[in-house]
Scaffold this active site. Structure first.
Site, PDB file in Angstrom:
ATOM      1  N   GLY A  31      57.228  -6.971  28.464  1.00 28.57           N
ATOM      2  CA  GLY A  31      58.348  -7.076  29.401  1.00 28.57           C
ATOM      3  C   GLY A  31      59.672  -7.273  28.700  1.00 28.57           C
ATOM      4  N   GLU A  35      65.940  -0.114  26.227  1.00 34.73           N
ATOM      5  CA  GLU A  35      65.906   1.334  26.037  1.00 34.73           C
ATOM      6  C   GLU A  35      64.754   1.763  25.108  1.00 34.73           C
ATOM      7  OE1 GLU A  35      67.253   3.609  27.721  1.00 34.73           O
ATOM      8  OE2 GLU A  35      66.598   5.217  26.366  1.00 34.73           O
ATOM      9  N   HIS A  37      61.705   0.485  25.056  1.00 35.48           N
ATOM     10  CA  HIS A  37      60.514   0.636  25.905  1.00 35.48           C
ATOM     11  C   HIS A  37      60.631   1.903  26.760  1.00 35.48           C
ATOM     12  CE1 HIS A  37      60.687  -3.893  25.415  1.00 35.48           C
ATOM     13  NE2 HIS A  37      59.474  -3.635  25.025  1.00 35.48           N
ATOM     14  N   GLN A  61      48.957 -14.174  20.940  1.00 35.50           N
ATOM     15  CA  GLN A  61      49.639 -13.674  19.745  1.00 35.50           C
ATOM     16  C   GLN A  61      50.838 -14.537  19.333  1.00 35.50           C
ATOM     17  OE1 GLN A  61      50.561  -9.799  21.828  1.00 35.50           O
ATOM     18  NE2 GLN A  61      52.441  -9.908  20.628  1.00 35.50           N
ATOM     19  N   GLU A 148      57.534   2.191  16.594  1.00 37.62           N
ATOM     20  CA  GLU A 148      57.433   2.018  15.135  1.00 37.62           C
ATOM     21  C   GLU A 148      58.177   0.779  14.669  1.00 37.62           C
ATOM     22  OE1 GLU A 148      56.856   6.537  13.428  1.00 37.62           O
ATOM     23  OE2 GLU A 148      58.812   5.591  13.241  1.00 37.62           O
ATOM     24  N   LYS A 149      58.986   0.204  15.543  1.00 40.30           N
ATOM     25  CA  LYS A 149      59.718  -1.018  15.167  1.00 40.30           C
ATOM     26  C   LYS A 149      58.746  -2.084  14.664  1.00 40.30           C
ATOM     27  CE  LYS A 149      62.480  -4.751  16.184  1.00 40.30           C
ATOM     28  NZ  LYS A 149      61.504  -5.649  16.785  1.00 40.30           N
ATOM     29  N   ASP A 150      57.580  -2.202  15.361  1.00 41.62           N
ATOM     30  CA  ASP A 150      56.534  -3.128  14.911  1.00 41.62           C
ATOM     31  C   ASP A 150      55.554  -2.315  14.071  1.00 41.62           C
ATOM     32  OD1 ASP A 150      57.259  -5.635  16.438  1.00 41.62           O
ATOM     33  OD2 ASP A 150      57.172  -4.189  18.062  1.00 41.62           O
TER      34      ASP A 150
HETATM   35  O1  PAF Z   1      54.600  -5.007  20.996  1.00 41.98           O
HETATM   36  C1  PAF Z   1      54.348  -5.722  21.980  1.00 41.98           C
HETATM   37  O2  PAF Z   1      55.130  -5.796  22.918  1.00 41.98           O
HETATM   38  C2  PAF Z   1      53.047  -6.510  22.024  1.00 41.98           C
HETATM   39  O3  PAF Z   1      52.696  -6.976  20.758  1.00 41.98           O
HETATM   40  C3  PAF Z   1      51.888  -5.740  22.668  1.00 41.98           C
HETATM   41  C4  PAF Z   1      51.524  -4.486  21.878  1.00 41.98           C
HETATM   42  C5  PAF Z   1      52.266  -5.340  24.089  1.00 41.98           C
HETATM   43  C6  PAF Z   1      50.638  -6.614  22.725  1.00 41.98           C
HETATM   44  O4  PAF Z   1      50.879  -7.791  23.431  1.00 41.98           O
END
Ligand code: PAF
Length: 286
Positions: A31, A35, A37, A61, A148-150
């Site tokens: 959530g 932009e 997302h 996490q 790709e940011k993560d």
């Molecule tokens: O990148 C994220 O927003 C989160 O790590 C994900 C992939 C939705 C998992 O909770």
């Protein structure tokens, strides 16, 4: 757009969606949509007939001293943005629906999870892998899209999907950036106006490092240069500034193939991460 909050309701909504056939794409999110997302959602439409988005701030996490409680939550606004982009189902489970009493399973991906953010945030990627595996089992999409940011997260998810024969396509989408180059992130909302102005040192120093590395500069000295520039702009502590092989995420000191420059550093109370592709000297980036 249907908003669904428990697994039985999701199952029937997905079955109804699949009645007429067609491919389903999943865009998992926590959530506080921006932009970046939305670019995942738009790209998802190129790969599927129906787009399912999920919003779940995943407690598994977040470390004990991390920002789980403070993490921005704005579901009504997010839902309106997703609906405007033609998303069919918003899967927004409660914590109890995702982790019912007695839940006891963790997925742990070795190798690519270790080092970098895995070292700075112990347990983080176990939490990501576990919730993403659950999302895949719940939605059963043909493809799922991640930013790709993560970059390390994307590598962990690719590894998991391959190792566990999950049978779906994992699509990485290039990082969306603000006009000054800062990677878009829900956590940018934590920055004060003054910090936001200084944050541009992150993409600026990285872009310069990429240019000199691709021109053949020595790696260690270049990484120290990035650290110094970030420290001068007020970043600290700096978790890592590292050059890795783009596939294995192992550190590289001579660039022989696709490499990635990855940085994680705090600015005030906000932890920012970013990464950029680095090609071997003499080979232009695509
Ligand atoms: O990148 C994220 O927003 C989160 O790590 C994900 C992939 C939705 C998992 O909770």
């Amino acid at each position: 757009m249907q908003i669904v909050r428990d697994v039985p309701a999701l199952r029937s909504a997905i079955s109804a969606l699949k009645v007429g056939g067609g491919r389903v794409a999943l865009v998992p999110t926590m959530g506080a949509l921006h932009e970046g997302h939305m670019s995942l959602v738009r790209r998802a439409r190129d790969h599927a007939d129906h787009v399912v988005a999920s919003i779940f701030v995943n407690p598994m996490q977040f470390g004990k001293n991390e920002d789980l409680d403070a993490y921005p939550r704005q579901e009504a606004r997010d839902a309106a943005m997703l609906e405007a982009e033609g998303v069919a189902i918003l899967w927004a489970p409660t914590v109890e629906a995702m982790y019912p009493a007695g839940f006891a399973t963790t997925i742990s991906v070795s190798g690519v999870s270790e080092g970098l953010c895995g070292a700075a945030r112990p347990g983080h990627f176990d939490g990501v892998a576990t919730v993403v595996a659950k999302l895949f089992n719940q939605v059963r999409p043909d493809v799922a899209l991640f930013g790709e940011k993560d970059f390390q997260q994307l590598a962990v998810i690719r590894r998991m999907a391959t190792d566990l024969d999950m049978g779906l396509g994992i699509i990485g989408v290039e990082t969306a950036r603000a006009e000054d180059g800062l990677a878009l992130s829900s956590r940018n909302a934590y920055l004060t106006a003054e910090e936001r102005a200084r944050a541009v040192a992150l993409p600026d120093s990285m872009r310069e490092a990429v240019a000199v590395l691709e021109a053949g500069a020595e790696v260690d000295g270049t990484l120290v240069g990035v650290k110094n520039r970030l420290a001068a702009a007020g970043f600290g502590p700096i978790d890592y500034v590292e050059l890795v092989d783009a596939g294995s995420l192992q550190p590289v000191r001579r660039i022989g193939g696709p490499a990635r420059l990855l940085v994680a550093a705090r600015l005030g109370t906000t932890r920012l991460i970013d990464n950029m592709a680095v090609s071997a000297p003499g080979i232009r980036s695509l």
